[in-house]
Write a protein that holds these residues in place. Structure first.
Motif, PDB file in Angstrom:
ATOM      1  N   MET A 128     -12.875  -0.842   1.184  1.00  0.00           N
ATOM      2  CA  MET A 128     -11.700  -1.622   0.773  1.00  0.00           C
ATOM      3  C   MET A 128     -10.605  -0.692   0.242  1.00  0.00           C
ATOM      4  SD  MET A 128      -9.944  -2.896  -1.937  1.00  0.00           S
ATOM      5  CE  MET A 128     -11.027  -2.799  -3.359  1.00  0.00           C
ATOM      6  N   PHE A 129     -11.033   0.289  -0.547  1.00  0.00           N
ATOM      7  CA  PHE A 129     -10.011   1.191  -1.116  1.00  0.00           C
ATOM      8  C   PHE A 129      -9.347   2.028  -0.038  1.00  0.00           C
ATOM      9  CE2 PHE A 129     -11.925   0.375  -5.354  1.00  0.00           C
ATOM     10  CZ  PHE A 129     -10.744  -0.006  -5.957  1.00  0.00           C
ATOM     11  N   ILE A 130     -10.147   2.422   0.958  1.00  0.00           N
ATOM     12  CA  ILE A 130      -9.527   3.170   2.070  1.00  0.00           C
ATOM     13  C   ILE A 130      -8.478   2.293   2.764  1.00  0.00           C
ATOM     14  CG2 ILE A 130      -9.952   4.241   4.320  1.00  0.00           C
ATOM     15  CD1 ILE A 130     -12.768   4.980   3.267  1.00  0.00           C
ATOM     16  N   LEU A 131      -8.894   1.018   2.998  1.00  0.00           N
ATOM     17  CA  LEU A 131      -7.933   0.084   3.612  1.00  0.00           C
ATOM     18  C   LEU A 131      -6.694  -0.087   2.747  1.00  0.00           C
ATOM     19  CD1 LEU A 131      -9.623  -3.087   5.156  1.00  0.00           C
ATOM     20  CD2 LEU A 131      -8.095  -1.454   6.242  1.00  0.00           C
ATOM     21  N   ALA A 132      -6.925  -0.227   1.446  1.00  0.00           N
ATOM     22  CA  ALA A 132      -5.798  -0.435   0.533  1.00  0.00           C
ATOM     23  C   ALA A 132      -4.841   0.747   0.589  1.00  0.00           C
ATOM     24  CB  ALA A 132      -6.306  -0.643  -0.888  1.00  0.00           C
ATOM     25  N   ALA A 133      -5.411   1.938   0.689  1.00  0.00           N
ATOM     26  CA  ALA A 133      -4.542   3.110   0.781  1.00  0.00           C
ATOM     27  C   ALA A 133      -3.699   3.037   2.059  1.00  0.00           C
ATOM     28  CB  ALA A 133      -5.396   4.373   0.781  1.00  0.00           C
ATOM     29  N   LYS A 140      -2.829   0.352   3.602  1.00  0.00           N
ATOM     30  CA  LYS A 140      -1.824  -0.706   3.416  1.00  0.00           C
ATOM     31  C   LYS A 140      -0.624  -0.170   2.650  1.00  0.00           C
ATOM     32  CE  LYS A 140      -5.349  -4.278   3.189  1.00  0.00           C
ATOM     33  NZ  LYS A 140      -6.108  -5.111   2.252  1.00  0.00           N
ATOM     34  N   ILE A 141      -0.925   0.586   1.591  1.00  0.00           N
ATOM     35  CA  ILE A 141       0.179   1.127   0.780  1.00  0.00           C
ATOM     36  C   ILE A 141       1.054   2.031   1.644  1.00  0.00           C
ATOM     37  CG2 ILE A 141       0.713   2.703  -1.124  1.00  0.00           C
ATOM     38  CD1 ILE A 141      -1.778   1.474  -2.557  1.00  0.00           C
ATOM     39  N   LEU A 142       0.407   2.839   2.454  1.00  0.00           N
ATOM     40  CA  LEU A 142       1.173   3.733   3.337  1.00  0.00           C
ATOM     41  C   LEU A 142       2.069   2.943   4.275  1.00  0.00           C
ATOM     42  CD1 LEU A 142      -1.184   6.644   4.463  1.00  0.00           C
ATOM     43  CD2 LEU A 142       1.063   6.779   3.338  1.00  0.00           C
ATOM     44  N   LEU A 143       1.479   1.908   4.879  1.00  0.00           N
ATOM     45  CA  LEU A 143       2.253   1.129   5.842  1.00  0.00           C
ATOM     46  C   LEU A 143       3.405   0.382   5.171  1.00  0.00           C
ATOM     47  CD1 LEU A 143      -0.579  -0.155   8.197  1.00  0.00           C
ATOM     48  CD2 LEU A 143       1.202   1.505   8.715  1.00  0.00           C
ATOM     49  N   PHE A 144       3.146  -0.157   3.985  1.00  0.00           N
ATOM     50  CA  PHE A 144       4.233  -0.824   3.253  1.00  0.00           C
ATOM     51  C   PHE A 144       5.324   0.172   2.881  1.00  0.00           C
ATOM     52  CE2 PHE A 144       1.961  -4.904   1.771  1.00  0.00           C
ATOM     53  CZ  PHE A 144       2.648  -5.640   2.708  1.00  0.00           C
ATOM     54  N   ALA A 145       4.895   1.378   2.541  1.00  0.00           N
ATOM     55  CA  ALA A 145       5.888   2.414   2.245  1.00  0.00           C
ATOM     56  C   ALA A 145       6.735   2.674   3.483  1.00  0.00           C
ATOM     57  CB  ALA A 145       5.188   3.689   1.796  1.00  0.00           C
ATOM     58  N   GLY A 146       6.060   2.663   4.649  1.00  0.00           N
ATOM     59  CA  GLY A 146       6.799   2.828   5.918  1.00  0.00           C
ATOM     60  C   GLY A 146       7.841   1.746   6.090  1.00  0.00           C
ATOM     61  N   ILE A 147       7.442   0.499   5.808  1.00  0.00           N
ATOM     62  CA  ILE A 147       8.396  -0.616   5.928  1.00  0.00           C
ATOM     63  C   ILE A 147       9.557  -0.440   4.966  1.00  0.00           C
ATOM     64  CG2 ILE A 147       8.654  -3.047   5.325  1.00  0.00           C
ATOM     65  CD1 ILE A 147       6.174  -3.664   6.779  1.00  0.00           C
ATOM     66  N   SER A 148       9.225  -0.038   3.736  1.00  0.00           N
ATOM     67  CA  SER A 148      10.289   0.130   2.737  1.00  0.00           C
ATOM     68  C   SER A 148      11.286   1.201   3.170  1.00  0.00           C
ATOM     69  CB  SER A 148       9.688   0.507   1.390  1.00  0.00           C
ATOM     70  OG  SER A 148       8.732  -0.450   1.010  1.00  0.00           O
ATOM     71  N   SER A 149      10.748   2.292   3.718  1.00  0.00           N
ATOM     72  CA  SER A 149      11.676   3.355   4.097  1.00  0.00           C
ATOM     73  C   SER A 149      12.528   2.909   5.280  1.00  0.00           C
ATOM     74  CB  SER A 149      10.924   4.641   4.411  1.00  0.00           C
ATOM     75  OG  SER A 149      10.290   4.536   5.658  1.00  0.00           O
ATOM     76  N   ARG A 150      11.931   2.112   6.161  1.00  0.00           N
ATOM     77  CA  ARG A 150      12.709   1.574   7.274  1.00  0.00           C
ATOM     78  C   ARG A 150      13.827   0.658   6.756  1.00  0.00           C
ATOM     79  NH1 ARG A 150      13.810   2.124  12.766  1.00  0.00           N
ATOM     80  NH2 ARG A 150      14.137   0.107  13.714  1.00  0.00           N
ATOM     81  N   LEU A 151      13.463  -0.170   5.778  1.00  0.00           N
ATOM     82  CA  LEU A 151      14.473  -1.036   5.169  1.00  0.00           C
ATOM     83  C   LEU A 151      15.584  -0.193   4.552  1.00  0.00           C
ATOM     84  CD1 LEU A 151      12.521  -3.865   3.339  1.00  0.00           C
ATOM     85  CD2 LEU A 151      14.359  -4.185   4.978  1.00  0.00           C
ATOM     86  N   TYR A 152      15.180   0.884   3.905  1.00  0.00           N
ATOM     87  CA  TYR A 152      16.158   1.771   3.277  1.00  0.00           C
ATOM     88  C   TYR A 152      17.101   2.338   4.330  1.00  0.00           C
ATOM     89  CZ  TYR A 152      18.127   5.591   0.580  1.00  0.00           C
ATOM     90  OH  TYR A 152      19.006   6.434  -0.038  1.00  0.00           O
ATOM     91  N   ILE A 173      -1.600  -9.673  -2.361  1.00  0.00           N
ATOM     92  CA  ILE A 173      -2.737  -8.973  -1.773  1.00  0.00           C
ATOM     93  C   ILE A 173      -3.610  -8.351  -2.863  1.00  0.00           C
ATOM     94  CG2 ILE A 173      -3.353  -6.981  -0.328  1.00  0.00           C
ATOM     95  CD1 ILE A 173      -0.736  -7.702   1.291  1.00  0.00           C
ATOM     96  N   TYR A 174      -2.936  -7.797  -3.854  1.00  0.00           N
ATOM     97  CA  TYR A 174      -3.668  -7.181  -4.961  1.00  0.00           C
ATOM     98  C   TYR A 174      -4.540  -8.202  -5.685  1.00  0.00           C
ATOM     99  CZ  TYR A 174      -4.396  -5.825  -9.801  1.00  0.00           C
ATOM    100  OH  TYR A 174      -4.958  -5.630 -11.024  1.00  0.00           O
ATOM    101  N   ARG A 175      -3.988  -9.384  -5.933  1.00  0.00           N
ATOM    102  CA  ARG A 175      -4.751 -10.413  -6.637  1.00  0.00           C
ATOM    103  C   ARG A 175      -5.947 -10.858  -5.809  1.00  0.00           C
ATOM    104  NH1 ARG A 175      -4.558  -9.935 -11.675  1.00  0.00           N
ATOM    105  NH2 ARG A 175      -5.718 -11.884 -11.861  1.00  0.00           N
TER     106      ARG A 175
END
Lengths: 649, 376
Positions: free
Chosen positions: A18-23, A25-37, B294-296
């Motif tokens: 789960m933690f590997i997946l979560a990591a 996810k965080i990376l991919l969301f960061a990708g989205i954020s930078s794209r938004l930026y 997702i965190y919750r």
């Protein structure tokens, strides 16, 4: 226990995974954020522009054309209200049906419908199609009556060019029409063009395009994805073109045109000091209003096939041998070069004993001969024999220098008219260059009576007369009011010069180029001699235009007749001695007349040419006489107006 | 099995209420409210059809969520396969009796709602797999015998959904399934190998896609290929988002959307509209709300005792992540347009229903987190 241990292990695996997946996810969301930026902050401007491009559409609104006015501010070319029918293409569901309905209402023919379809193809789906730019009031009200049935139809009140003096001015003002691809290459049109805008096709309308065209307006609308207008955002108002002020007096112009009615020819009138062209009529003429909305085939053929050639602006594009109207200039040249004593007597013996040179005979126009002639009488009675001899003595090259200096052989109005002709003042050099032949003395002789190679436009003859009449000063002929000329100052300067230096001699006889408002003569007395002879020609018995004279000194004028042959006169012709009416039209002589008025204190010069009119004294001089009276009657008005008293407008 | 449940019956209703994850509920309400405002904006600031429907659905499904939250997690466990089978039957029903819209047959007419079974299948696969791996010993996980079954369980619904055709949902179903297999601890090499296999077979896979799907993928790589056709949506969406800037154009002032340049703005492109009107700031805040959600959900999994609850929560969290990521990446032009709604935000009954259903299972995991579920 084993189970329990395994379960703990399984739980650990799940959590670790789960933690590997979560990591991830965080990376991919960061990708989205930078794209938004990137999109919203780095490239914001780019997308802002793209978004505006999406939602904002511009429509250009055509400007009103600048008006053209005469000397007295009377509108010669104005903008008239017209009724138009526009189709808003994106509001139409079925174009065919709409066109069919419109066709029944305003009676379009097959050809016009085809044209509309062609036009439509070139337009964008949100554009406006102009079905008709000039509806009658009946058609317009019919359209309005059935408007609810016509999808996308929009009856529009618009303006279009209108020439209130229609036929009287077309050769000066010109006309407008749809822009051709060639017109669109001109920068002033290219920059300001809006589809449907009319542009100048000829004359002032054409050459003053930059002044007249104005600037288009811009209407910005917010539109939705299907191109429908939602709201108006911005409106930059169009700017009407500038006014063009002509020197023409429409009353005189109208009268000149009336005098030319049913004749082919030209009348020009000019202020001899300021160079203002007061009238420049050419006949026959045609209606420029017909061209505004596209001339129909029938009218066009009628104009084009008229044997009197209405399309030719005869005042500046018609070339004629000046005939005897050239004689004052020949006499002036001979006097200036000191070739001849004005008291020299030559005998004109009539057709039985013509002037002879190397076996070739040159006849005088007068069958019975003039008898013993001195120079003044020779001008007055227009004796050809005297001028043959004088031309022979003078030589063609000297004559051509004087002729050119007084305005012949070159363009008078600059680049105002693209069809203006230069005319031709021949000399030996010219002949060798152009025809690769040497000059014959016989050609000099007939050049002396304004026949042969010499070709002039009526306006050139008018200018020549003006520059002799003003005492031999070079003027700048113009038809558009020149704000930079101080007219009063110019006149005073010339008049002062005339009175202060009565015997002034100038030593640049061979120089053709003289500055504006400078003397062109060598000896003042020579000019005066010619003017006096012209006075005799009109106001003394035996003068060729004696019958057209005025005794009232207010109107008294001086002039010179001319009859220019369009073909060689044979011995048979001389024997027959037919009246003008008896000769075939095309073979008749051109009738010419040049004059200035009033004789005392002259102010205006005039030239009249009637194509194939016969003799100058019988046909041209009476017209000139009538027009001169009108010009002089209106002189005071003009003077007052031009000196700042504009209340007359 | 009955014996295990006895423990849970000790919970009083008050205990249950106390153990509800209120932050999760708050997040659902927050995103739900934002979605109402966004859909109100898609209608140009008029309170009409979509807004009304969305509010009704939100409140109905939220109530459903709340009620179902009190269903015991063991009940969900027990009925997991049933859930899956019902989903499969519905998918097969769609194949024969489905109603079509714009070239795709995805819905069953239930009169009060056009149900999209593929949306339910997203949840069904997760719950089914969670149960499956709940039972399996960690030592057996790597064996082919136990790997073949879930692969079949995954391929069948995916194939049915692709037939509809609905590539996006199918990928999301597959993604959630694979996520649980991953969580269960299948050796990484399988993922690496199948990943490589997928890459190699990609050209072949593309060749059997429907023409419109193919063009969408080609368009993704070059939107300007067909700016008024297939590329139109991507281009317009990027323009809308980009022109929003940092603070956005302001609520109800998104020119791209109210002038109708945006396609499907109340469903798949709802984020575009939101981002145009609220800018970078709003988008990041919304993204953050999803991260919190997702965190919750993961947190519930962490505090749950049973593998079923853990696997379900982590799997569902991953599924939510996938939905959000695929949708936003798609409207940002980072992924091809495949048709994936944004959870809760997008207008659409089935999607909302399945998300709420999924969340109610999460909540039931939370409420009954101490419940043991026998592996036998």
């Amino acid at each position: 226990m084993l189970n329990r241990g395994r379960n703990i292990e399984k739980g650990r695996v799940i959590t670790r995974r789960m933690f590997i997946l979560a990591a991830a996810k965080i990376l991919l969301f960061a990708g989205i954020s930078s794209r938004l930026y990137n999109l919203q902050i780095s490239d914001r401007e780019k997308y802002k522009i793209l978004s505006d491009k999406n939602r904002i559409r511009e429509w250009k609104t055509p400007p009103q054309r600048g008006i053209i006015v005469d000397n007295f501010n009377k509108e010669l070319a104005s903008n008239d209200r017209v009724f138009q029918l526009h189709l808003i293409l994106d509001e139409i569901n079925d174009f065919d049906v709409t066109i069919f309905k419109i066709k029944n209402l305003i009676e379009l023919d097959q050809f016009q419908i085809k044209k509309l379809y062609k036009k439509k193809e070139r337009l964008k789906p949100w554009d406006t199609l102009v079905v008709s730019d000039n509806l009658t009031w009946e058609q317009f009200s019919k359209i309005n009556l059935y408007l609810h049935e016509l999808e996308g139809a929009k009856p529009v009140l618009s303006t279009s060019r209108f020439y209130p003096y229609a036929n009287d001015l077309v050769h000066i003002v010109g006309y407008v029409g749809d822009a051709s691809p060639k017109d669109l290459e001109k920068p002033e049109i290219k920059e300001n063009f809006v589809p449907g805008l009319k542009v100048g096709k000829y004359g002032i309308e054409n050459s003053q395009e930059k002044m007249l065209i104005g600037n288009y307006g811009i209407k910005r609308y917010e539109v939705n994805a299907s191109g429908k207008r939602i709201s108006q955002i911005d409106y930059i108002k169009e700017r009407q073109g500038n006014k063009v002020n002509l020197t023409i007096d429409i009353e005189i112009q109208k009268y000149a045109q009336e005098l030319l009615k049913a004749k082919a020819g030209s009348i020009c009138a000019m202020d001899i000091y300021t160079g203002e062209v007061v009238a420049m009529a050419s006949s026959p003429t045609y209606d420029p209003n017909k061209f505004t909305h596209g001339i129909n085939q029938k009218d066009w053929q009628e104009i084009r096939n008229n044997p009197l050639k209405p399309l030719i602006n005869k005042s500046i594009a018609g070339l004629y041998s000046p005939g005897s109207t050239f004689k004052p200039l020949v006499a002036l040249a001979a006097l200036e070069y000191g070739i001849l004593d004005p008291n020299k007597t030559i005998r004109c013996k009539g057709h039985k004993h013509p002037y002879e040179l190397y076996g070739v005979k040159y006849h005088c126009w007068k069958k019975e001969g003039h008898g013993y002639m001195k120079l003044r009488n020779a001008i007055k009675q227009s004796c050809d024999i005297y001028f043959y001899e004088m031309a022979r003595l003078l030589g063609v090259d000297k004559l051509s220098i004087i002729a050119k200096r007084y305005g012949l052989g070159s363009n008078v109005l600059g680049d105002l008219y693209n069809d203006e002709k230069n005319g031709l003042v021949p000399d030996t050099k010219w002949k060798r260059r152009a025809l690769e032949q040497s000059w014959y003395l016989g050609e000099t002789v007939i050049n002396g009576i304004g026949q042969g190679y010499i070709q002039t436009t009526p306006l050139q003859l008018c200018l020549m007369t003006a520059q002799i009449a003003n005492g031999g000063y070079k003027i700048k002929p113009h038809i558009i009011k020149d704000d930079f000329i101080n007219y009063k100052g110019v006149i005073n300067k010339i008049k002062l010069d005339q009175s202060n230096f009565p015997l002034h001699e100038r030593n640049y006889l061979d120089d053709i180029n003289v500055e504006y408002y400078q003397r062109m003569y060598h000896k003042k007395s020579n000019i005066n001699f010619v003017l006096d002879a012209m006075f005799g020609s009109t106001n003394e018995q035996y003068g060729t235009s004696y019958r057209s004279r005025y005794d009232d000194p207010k109107y008294q004028f001086a002039g010179k007749t001319g009859t220019s042959q369009v073909r060689r006169i044979t011995d048979l012709d001389r024997e027959l001695d037919l009246d003008t009416e008896q000769i075939e039209y095309k073979k008749r002589d051109h009738a010419l007349y040049v004059a200035f008025a009033p004789y005392k204190n002259p102010r205006y010069a005039i030239s009249v040419i009637i194509e194939h009119g016969g003799s100058g004294s019988k046909v041209a001089a009476p017209l000139a006489s009538k027009l001169i009276k009108r010009i002089i009657d209106r002189h005071k008005l003009r003077e007052q107006f031009n000196n700042g008293n504009t209340s007359l407008a | 099995m009955l014996r295990e449940r006895i423990q849970a019956s000790n919970y009083s209703f008050l205990d249950k209420l106390r153990s509800i994850d209120y932050l999760l509920i708050l997040l659902i309400i927050a995103i739900g409210s934002i979605s109402v405002f966004a859909i109100y904006s898609t209608e140009g600031g008029k309170f009409s059809f979509y807004t009304k429907n969305h509010i009704i659905r939100l409140s109905v499904f939220f109530s459903l969520f709340f009620v179902l939250s009190f269903v015991r997690v063991s009940t969900w466990y027990k009925n997991a396969y049933l859930f899956y089978i019902v989903g499969l039957i519905l998918l097969i029903t769609v194949l024969f009796f489905g109603i079509s819209a714009s070239g795709a047959t995805r819905w069953i007419n239930l009169y009060f709602l056009n149900l999209q079974p593929s949306e339910l299948m997203k949840i069904a696969v997760i719950i089914c797999f969670a149960r499956y791996y709940h039972r399996i010993q960690s030592s057996d996980i790597q064996s082919y015998k136990f790997l073949i079954q879930p692969i079949f369980l995954l391929i069948i619904p995916c194939y049915l959904v692709i037939q509809q055709p609905d590539l996006g949902t199918s990928i999301l179903i597959a993604g959630s399934g694979i996520a649980i297999i991953w969580l269960a601890g299948l050796n990484i090499k399988y993922f690496v190998y199948s990943g490589l296999l997928l890459l190699v077979s990609l050209p072949f896979a593309i060749s059997i896609l429907k023409p419109y799907q193919k063009s969408r993928i080609l368009t993704f790589f070059n939107p300007d290929r067909d700016p008024l056709g297939a590329g139109y949506q991507i281009i317009q969406s990027k323009i809308a988002i980009g022109s929003g800037g940092f603070f956005g154009k302001g609520y109800l002032k998104g020119t791209q959307s109210y002038l109708e340049f945006l396609p499907e703005k109340h469903t798949d492109f709802i984020f575009t509209l939101f981002s145009e009107e609220f800018g970078f700031l709003g988008s990041i805040i919304l993204l953050f709300l999803y991260v919190l959600l997702i965190y919750r959900i993961i947190n519930v999994g962490l505090v749950s005792r049973s593998f079923f609850a853990k696997l379900y929560c982590f799997g569902f969290a991953t599924a939510i992540f996938l939905y959000v990521f695929v949708n936003i990446a798609m409207v940002l032009g980072m992924l091809p347009i495949v048709g994936a709604p944004l959870p809760i935000m997008s207008y659409g009954g089935s999607s909302l229903l399945s998300i709420m259903l999924g969340l109610s299972i999460v909540m039931s995991c939370k409420i009954y987190n101490q419940e043991q579920i026998s592996v036998y």
